[in-house]
Design a protein around this motif. Structure first.
Motif, PDB file in Angstrom:
ATOM      1  N   SER A 201      -0.326  18.632 -20.960  1.00  0.00           N
ATOM      2  CA  SER A 201      -1.602  18.979 -21.557  1.00  0.00           C
ATOM      3  C   SER A 201      -1.594  20.378 -22.138  1.00  0.00           C
ATOM      4  O   SER A 201      -1.139  21.337 -21.505  1.00  0.00           O
ATOM      5  N   GLN A 202      -2.091  20.506 -23.358  1.00  0.00           N
ATOM      6  CA  GLN A 202      -2.328  21.805 -23.964  1.00  0.00           C
ATOM      7  C   GLN A 202      -3.354  21.636 -25.081  1.00  0.00           C
ATOM      8  O   GLN A 202      -3.465  20.574 -25.681  1.00  0.00           O
ATOM      9  N   CYS A 203      -4.093  22.688 -25.304  1.00  0.00           N
ATOM     10  CA  CYS A 203      -5.068  22.684 -26.391  1.00  0.00           C
ATOM     11  C   CYS A 203      -4.344  23.075 -27.679  1.00  0.00           C
ATOM     12  O   CYS A 203      -3.822  24.194 -27.784  1.00  0.00           O
ATOM     13  N   GLU A 204      -4.282  22.183 -28.629  1.00  0.00           N
ATOM     14  CA  GLU A 204      -3.512  22.430 -29.836  1.00  0.00           C
ATOM     15  C   GLU A 204      -4.073  23.600 -30.635  1.00  0.00           C
ATOM     16  O   GLU A 204      -3.335  24.385 -31.225  1.00  0.00           O
ATOM     17  N   CYS A 207      -3.197  26.917 -28.737  1.00  0.00           N
ATOM     18  CA  CYS A 207      -1.766  27.202 -28.724  1.00  0.00           C
ATOM     19  C   CYS A 207      -1.219  27.477 -30.125  1.00  0.00           C
ATOM     20  O   CYS A 207      -0.142  28.033 -30.278  1.00  0.00           O
ATOM     21  N   CYS A 212       2.081  29.511 -25.943  1.00  0.00           N
ATOM     22  CA  CYS A 212       1.761  29.138 -24.562  1.00  0.00           C
ATOM     23  C   CYS A 212       2.478  27.857 -24.214  1.00  0.00           C
ATOM     24  O   CYS A 212       2.433  26.897 -24.969  1.00  0.00           O
ATOM     25  N   PRO A 214       3.146  24.242 -22.462  1.00  0.00           N
ATOM     26  CA  PRO A 214       2.281  23.190 -21.939  1.00  0.00           C
ATOM     27  C   PRO A 214       2.342  23.125 -20.421  1.00  0.00           C
ATOM     28  O   PRO A 214       3.352  23.467 -19.817  1.00  0.00           O
ATOM     29  N   VAL A 215       1.243  22.672 -19.830  1.00  0.00           N
ATOM     30  CA  VAL A 215       1.139  22.555 -18.368  1.00  0.00           C
ATOM     31  C   VAL A 215       1.383  21.106 -18.000  1.00  0.00           C
ATOM     32  O   VAL A 215       0.661  20.207 -18.449  1.00  0.00           O
ATOM     33  N   HIS A 236      -5.969  25.628 -16.332  1.00  0.00           N
ATOM     34  CA  HIS A 236      -5.247  26.675 -17.032  1.00  0.00           C
ATOM     35  C   HIS A 236      -6.076  27.009 -18.258  1.00  0.00           C
ATOM     36  O   HIS A 236      -6.850  26.187 -18.753  1.00  0.00           O
ATOM     37  N   ASN A 238      -5.443  27.021 -21.264  1.00  0.00           N
ATOM     38  CA  ASN A 238      -5.215  26.213 -22.454  1.00  0.00           C
ATOM     39  C   ASN A 238      -5.045  24.726 -22.141  1.00  0.00           C
ATOM     40  O   ASN A 238      -4.570  23.976 -22.985  1.00  0.00           O
ATOM     41  N   VAL A 239      -5.384  24.312 -20.924  1.00  0.00           N
ATOM     42  CA  VAL A 239      -5.349  22.889 -20.595  1.00  0.00           C
ATOM     43  C   VAL A 239      -6.522  22.204 -21.273  1.00  0.00           C
ATOM     44  O   VAL A 239      -7.660  22.689 -21.232  1.00  0.00           O
ATOM     45  N   GLU A 240      -6.274  21.073 -21.930  1.00  0.00           N
ATOM     46  CA  GLU A 240      -7.327  20.386 -22.673  1.00  0.00           C
ATOM     47  C   GLU A 240      -8.187  19.557 -21.716  1.00  0.00           C
ATOM     48  O   GLU A 240      -7.891  18.399 -21.414  1.00  0.00           O
TER      49      GLU A 240
END
Length: 455
Positions: A201-204, A207, A212, A214-215, A236, A238-240
Motif C-alpha cells: 500500500s502507498q498513496c500514489e 509518493c 517513500c 511502500p508499506v 503510515h 503514505n498508506v492509502e
C-alpha cells in the motif's frame, strides 16, 4: 381495496360483498379459477386488513363476532364451537348494555376462556356516538399505503447524516460515493487488504512528490486481532487508507485548506473537541397550589404493574381553601398505564357529578392524555377512545379544565393509585382521617416544593 371492502360504506363494497362474499359478516369469500386475479389478491390481503382495522364502539351497532372492536382480531376466530344461527348477527351492544357491564352467559361455551377474559377486561361504554372504523397503524385512524408498507417492512435505524446524503439535489454518483464512505466501502488499499488480498500500500499522489517505500501489509494482519476499523486507520503517513484519502493526505489537506480560506469553513483537524458533559438542567419548582376562588382541584393518577398488568387509579379533590373534599382508589385488573389513567379520570369526574361539584381543575401527570383532551372533537388514542369520549361529555357538564403536572406534584393521587394496583378493594373517602396511611404522609407535605429537571 380490502380496507374499503371491510368498511362497506361505498357502492363498490356493497356490490362486492353481495356478489362474492358467502356471508355478510364472515368475510370468507369464494375462491376459484373463474375469479379475477385482482379479487384473489383482495382475499389474500383481508386477514392483514382485519387485524389492523378496528371498530371504535359508540352506539354498539357493529358485529360482535366479525368486527375487530377489541383490537385483537375478530372473535369468530376464538370460537371453540359453531356460533348458533340466532347469534350470528349479534351486535356489541347486545352483550354490553348502557350500564357498561358485560353479559356473557350466552356465549361462555362458544368461545375460549382466554377470549372471555379479554372481553371482560375491555371497557366499552355504549353511548349515543356513532361507531367509528379506524386503521390502527395510522395516528389519525385513516388508511394509507405508507402505514401498511412501514408495518410489513424492516427498517434500519435512522442516522442523522442520512437526510443530508440522500438528497435529490445531489448527483447520484456523489450520493453513492458518500454512502460508500460512511460504510467504509471505498476501494482503497486498506479495504482491499481487509478482504484478504495481499497488497503493498502507498498513496500514489503523495509518493509522486516525495520518495517513500511502500508499506507491505497482508491478510496475516487479521490473525493478530486487527479489526476492520483499525485496518482503515493510517498505519503510515503514505498508506492509502480512507482517512488518508479524505482527511490527512496531502491532496485532502490541500483541498480542505483551499475551501476553508474561501468559504470560511473550519479545517477538520482544527475543530475544538466536543464538550465532555451536557449543559446543566435548569431546576424548576413543583408544588401543589390552591385552585382559584370558587374552583376545585382534582388530582388524578393511574398505575399499572407491568404495563400492561394489574392496574388501578386514584384521585383526591380539594377546594380553593385547601380543604379536603374526597379521595378514592379503584382496582382495574389488567390494563396499561394510559388506560388506568383515563379510567381514573372518568371515575373521579363521575364522583364529582354525583356530588354535584362544578368548576374543576383536573391535574394529571399523563401529558399524552392531557394534550389529547385539549383538542376538541378528535382523539389519536384509539385504545381509550370510548373512555375519552365520556370524559369529554363530563368536561362540558362540569366545566372542567385539564392541566399537566409532574409526578412530584401529584404524590397523593400516585400513592392511592399504587395502592389500588396492588389489589386493595375500591373505596371512596369523604373524611381525611380515613385515608390510608401511605397517602396521609403525603397530605402533610402537599404544599412542599420539589425540584425536578427541566430542559
Amino acid at each position: 381495496m380490502g380496507w374499503n371492502l371491510l368498511k362497506g360504506n361505498s357502492l363498490w363494497a356493497r356490490f362486492m360483498s353481495a356478489k362474492y362474499l358467502d356471508n355478510l359478516f364472515s368475510h370468507q369469500g369464494r375462491m376459484g379459477s373463474v375469479f379475477s386475479p385482482c379479487w384473489k389478491e383482495i382475499l389474500s390481503a383481508l386477514p392483514f386488513a382485519l387485524l389492523h382495522s378496528r371498530l371504535l364502539i359508540g352506539e354498539g351497532n357493529g358485529s360482535f363476532w366479525y368486527k375487530n372492536w377489541m383490537g385483537r382480531g375478530i372473535l369468530a376466530g376464538a370460537a371453540v364451537s359453531p356460533i348458533p344461527h340466532h347469534l350470528q348477527a349479534a351486535q356489541v351492544k347486545d352483550f354490553n348494555p348502557i350500564s357498561g357491564s358485560w353479559s356473557l352467559s350466552d356465549i361462555q361455551n362458544i368461545i375460549s376462556p382466554s377470549a372471555l377474559h379479554h372481553i371482560s377486561a375491555t371497557y366499552v361504554g355504549i353511548s349515543n356516538r356513532q361507531d367509528k372504523f379506524i386503521w390502527d397503524l395510522s395516528l389519525k385512524g385513516t388508511f394509507s399505503l405508507k402505514s401498511s408498507w412501514n408495518n410489513i417492512t424492516q427498517h434500519s435505524l435512522k442516522e442523522a447524516w442520512s437526510k443530508w446524503l440522500w438528497n435529490r439535489y445531489l448527483p447520484p454518483k456523489l450520493v453513492v460515493f458518500g454512502w460508500k464512505t460512511v460504510h467504509a466501502a471505498v476501494p482503497v488499499d486498506a479495504t482491499i487488504q481487509f478482504c484478504g488480498i495481499p497488497l503493498a500500500s502507498q498513496c500514489e499522489w503523495c509518493c509522486s512528490h516525495s520518495a517513500c517505500p511502500p508499506v507491505e501489509t497482508s491478510s496475516s494482519h487479521l490473525t493478530r486481532g486487527q479489526s476492520r476499523t483499525s485496518m482503515l486507520l493510517p498505519q503510515h503517513n503514505n498508506v492509502e487508507t480512507l482517512d488518508h484519502l479524505l482527511s490527512t493526505g496531502r491532496s485532502a489537506t490541500a483541498v480542505w485548506d483551499y475551501f476553508s480560506d474561501h468559504f470560511d469553513i473550519p479545517v477538520i483537524h482544527n475543530l475544538p473537541p466536543p464538550s465532555a458533559s451536557p449543559p446543566p438542567l435548569k431546576p424548576e419548582i413543583v408544588r401543589w397550589f390552591k385552585p382559584p376562588d370558587q374552583w376545585l382541584k382534582l388530582n388524578i393518577d393511574g398505575s399499572s404493574r407491568g404495563n400492561p398488568g394489574e392496574s388501578g387509579g386514584g384521585g383526591v379533590c380539594w377546594d380553593h381553601l385547601g380543604r379536603f373534599i374526597f379521595a378514592f382508589h379503584k382496582h382495574y385488573e389488567f390494563s396499561s398505564n394510559t388506560s388506568a389513567e383515563a379510567r381514573a379520570m372518568l371515575d373521579g369526574l363521575n364522583i364529582c357529578a354525583e356530588m354535584s361539584l362544578q368548576n374543576i381543575i383536573l391535574k394529571t401527570d399523563s401529558e399524552v392524555i392531557a394534550d389529547d383532551l385539549k383538542v376538541l372533537g378528535s382523539s389519536n388514542l384509539w385504545n381509550i377512545w370510548y373512555i375519552l369520549g365520556k370524559i369529554r361529555d363530563l368536561f362540558c357538564r362540569l366545566n372542567v379544565v385539564i392541566h399537566h403536572t409532574y409526578r412530584e406534584g401529584n404524590v397523593v393521587a400516585d400513592a392511592l393509585a399504587r395502592l389500588a394496583s396492588n389489589g386493595s378493594p375500591d373505596k371512596i373517602f369523604l373524611l381525611r382521617s380515613r385515608l390510608p396511611r401511605c397517602s396521609l404522609r403525603y397530605m402533610i407535605g402537599a404544599a412542599a416544593s420539589f425540584f425536578v429537571g427541566a430542559s
